[in-house]
Design a protein around this motif. Sequence first.
Motif, mmCIF file in Angstrom:
data_model
loop_
_atom_site.group_PDB
_atom_site.id
_atom_site.type_symbol
_atom_site.label_atom_id
_atom_site.label_comp_id
_atom_site.label_asym_id
_atom_site.label_seq_id
_atom_site.Cartn_x
_atom_site.Cartn_y
_atom_site.Cartn_z
ATOM 1 N N SER A 1 2.770 -7.509 3.014
ATOM 2 C CA SER A 1 2.361 -6.912 1.735
ATOM 3 C C SER A 1 2.874 -7.736 0.548
ATOM 4 O O SER A 1 2.110 -8.100 -0.342
ATOM 5 C CB SER A 1 2.878 -5.471 1.614
ATOM 6 O OG SER A 1 2.167 -4.629 2.490
ATOM 7 N N ILE B 1 16.681 6.263 -0.872
ATOM 8 C CA ILE B 1 15.458 5.454 -1.047
ATOM 9 C C ILE B 1 14.304 5.896 -0.148
ATOM 10 O O ILE B 1 13.278 5.238 -0.104
ATOM 11 C CB ILE B 1 15.740 3.938 -0.841
ATOM 12 C CG1 ILE B 1 16.215 3.638 0.586
ATOM 13 C CG2 ILE B 1 16.725 3.417 -1.882
ATOM 14 C CD1 ILE B 1 16.232 2.148 0.913
ATOM 15 N N SER C 1 7.787 -2.308 0.263
ATOM 16 C CA SER C 1 6.563 -2.687 0.969
ATOM 17 C C SER C 1 6.933 -3.679 2.054
ATOM 18 O O SER C 1 8.031 -4.246 2.030
ATOM 19 C CB SER C 1 5.569 -3.323 -0.001
ATOM 20 O OG SER C 1 5.055 -2.344 -0.882
ATOM 21 N N GLY D 1 3.913 2.388 1.013
ATOM 22 C CA GLY D 1 5.283 2.493 0.507
ATOM 23 C C GLY D 1 5.290 2.311 -1.003
ATOM 24 O O GLY D 1 5.971 3.035 -1.741
ATOM 25 N N ALA D 2 4.505 1.353 -1.464
ATOM 26 C CA ALA D 2 4.424 1.059 -2.890
ATOM 27 C C ALA D 2 3.842 2.240 -3.665
ATOM 28 O O ALA D 2 4.337 2.583 -4.751
ATOM 29 C CB ALA D 2 3.554 -0.183 -3.112
ATOM 30 N N VAL E 1 13.373 -2.460 -3.714
ATOM 31 C CA VAL E 1 13.769 -1.292 -2.909
ATOM 32 C C VAL E 1 13.530 -1.672 -1.455
ATOM 33 O O VAL E 1 12.419 -2.093 -1.100
ATOM 34 C CB VAL E 1 12.949 -0.037 -3.272
ATOM 35 C CG1 VAL E 1 13.320 1.122 -2.346
ATOM 36 C CG2 VAL E 1 13.157 0.343 -4.731
ATOM 37 N N SER E 2 14.556 -1.534 -0.630
ATOM 38 C CA SER E 2 14.425 -1.962 0.766
ATOM 39 C C SER E 2 13.453 -1.077 1.542
ATOM 40 O O SER E 2 13.574 0.148 1.534
ATOM 41 C CB SER E 2 15.789 -1.921 1.451
ATOM 42 O OG SER E 2 15.622 -2.225 2.822
ATOM 43 N N GLY F 1 0.806 -1.225 0.000
ATOM 44 C CA GLY F 1 0.000 0.000 0.000
ATOM 45 C C GLY F 1 0.835 1.270 0.000
ATOM 46 O O GLY F 1 1.346 1.679 -1.052
HETATM 47 P P1 GDP Z 1 0.978 -0.929 3.771
HETATM 48 O O1 GDP Z 1 0.227 -2.135 3.305
HETATM 49 O O2 GDP Z 1 0.194 0.350 3.730
HETATM 50 O O3 GDP Z 1 1.788 -1.119 5.024
HETATM 51 O O4 GDP Z 1 1.987 -0.640 2.596
HETATM 52 P P2 GDP Z 1 3.386 -1.099 2.158
HETATM 53 O O5 GDP Z 1 3.702 -2.465 2.639
HETATM 54 O O6 GDP Z 1 3.540 -0.806 0.703
HETATM 55 O O7 GDP Z 1 4.277 -0.016 2.870
HETATM 56 C C1 GDP Z 1 4.826 -0.105 4.110
HETATM 57 C C2 GDP Z 1 6.314 -0.335 3.986
HETATM 58 O O8 GDP Z 1 6.893 0.623 3.142
HETATM 59 C C3 GDP Z 1 6.987 -0.217 5.316
HETATM 60 O O9 GDP Z 1 7.713 -1.378 5.521
HETATM 61 C C4 GDP Z 1 7.886 1.003 5.177
HETATM 62 O O10 GDP Z 1 9.106 0.805 5.846
HETATM 63 C C5 GDP Z 1 8.074 1.144 3.705
HETATM 64 N N1 GDP Z 1 8.192 2.531 3.245
HETATM 65 C C6 GDP Z 1 7.276 3.500 3.396
HETATM 66 N N2 GDP Z 1 7.739 4.631 2.828
HETATM 67 C C7 GDP Z 1 8.965 4.351 2.300
HETATM 68 C C8 GDP Z 1 9.934 5.121 1.589
HETATM 69 O O11 GDP Z 1 9.783 6.304 1.294
HETATM 70 N N3 GDP Z 1 11.087 4.477 1.219
HETATM 71 C C9 GDP Z 1 11.319 3.159 1.535
HETATM 72 N N4 GDP Z 1 12.476 2.625 1.149
HETATM 73 N N5 GDP Z 1 10.419 2.416 2.201
HETATM 74 C C10 GDP Z 1 9.259 3.014 2.575
#
Ligand code: GDP
Length: 309
Positions: free
Chosen positions: A199, A288, A194, A11-12, A223-224, A9
């Motif tokens: 995720s 990143i 993510s 981060g993606a 991307v970490s 979500g």
């Molecule tokens: P969720 O389902 O809303 O939690 O969405 P995601 O899994 O896509 O996003 C959450 C993850 O994204 C977390 O582990 C964060 O550490 C990572 N994240 C969020 N913003 C960023 C960013 O700007 N850069 C990086 N590298 N990671 C991010």
Amino acid sequence: MKVTALAGGTGAAKLLRGLAACVGPRNLTVIGNTGDDLEIWGLHVSPDIDSVTYALAGRLDVERGWGLAGDTFRCLEAMAQLGADSWFNLGDRDLATHILRTQALRDGAALSTVTAHIARDLGVQALILPMSDDSIRTWLRTPEGWLTFQEYFVREKALVEVLEVAYRGAEGARPAPGVLEAIAAAELIVVCPSNPVTSVGPVLAVPGVVHALAGARAPVVGVSPIVAGAAVSGPAGDLMRARGLPVSPVGVALAYAPWLGVLLIDPRDQACVPALLAHGVSPAVADIVMTDREREVALARRVLETLGA
Ligand code: GDP
């Protein structure tokens, strides 16, 4: 350049906006997580798919990272007054998405069909595919028992300990139409920053997906989501620990072994370079953390550049 991205979500959503800007939205296919979908007030909510859809439609509430910009919460207030569950925040305009989705599913449509309709009607040109049309739900075992992902994350604010993670329904599920094809046809496969456990993990749990990634002709670049020993946001660190993974880019690489080719890491994680190389992953150091649109585009460009490296 055809890009296929595995996505959660918040981060993606940021990286996908950048990728869409760089390669053009029509060249972007998103394979979205539905492991944290839930039913609330009788409505089927797909939080990750909606975040990605709203982001690519330019409608995401950027401050919150979820929901529609400028939305109000009057229905939620009214529901709370009536004693209904109110721990999951659904905006008034956001509700239209869930009502429409639920109605279509009840009429027999597949989730992938409804997802495509909603995206198209909101003006999204990228292709957004749920990982599966079948129900797969992420459950987390805590000292108090099993919780769904949203119960853990939203209701319990991720404050309870997680002992075990299960992707219920994954075993018998099939990838949604187009998922395996998008992996096979891609010129670049991106694993968004993510949560690797809740995720991306559910996407990888869909039978056939890992096999397709391992056999893809395109390189896979991640991307970490972990920077300097912690998640940029959310509970990824705790969940990785629960799965026995180190909370570092190395843990991310282990979660995506053996098919991950390149992992973009933060300069603060330079020390991980030898371990990543030892695990067969090429590290690329980059900025990143995406704090604004410019950084989203810059990171997307950096992801694309790894192809030429
Ligand atoms: P969720 O389902 O809303 O939690 O969405 P995601 O899994 O896509 O996003 C959450 C993850 O994204 C977390 O582990 C964060 O550490 C990572 N994240 C969020 N913003 C960023 C960013 O700007 N850069 C990086 N590298 N990671 C991010």
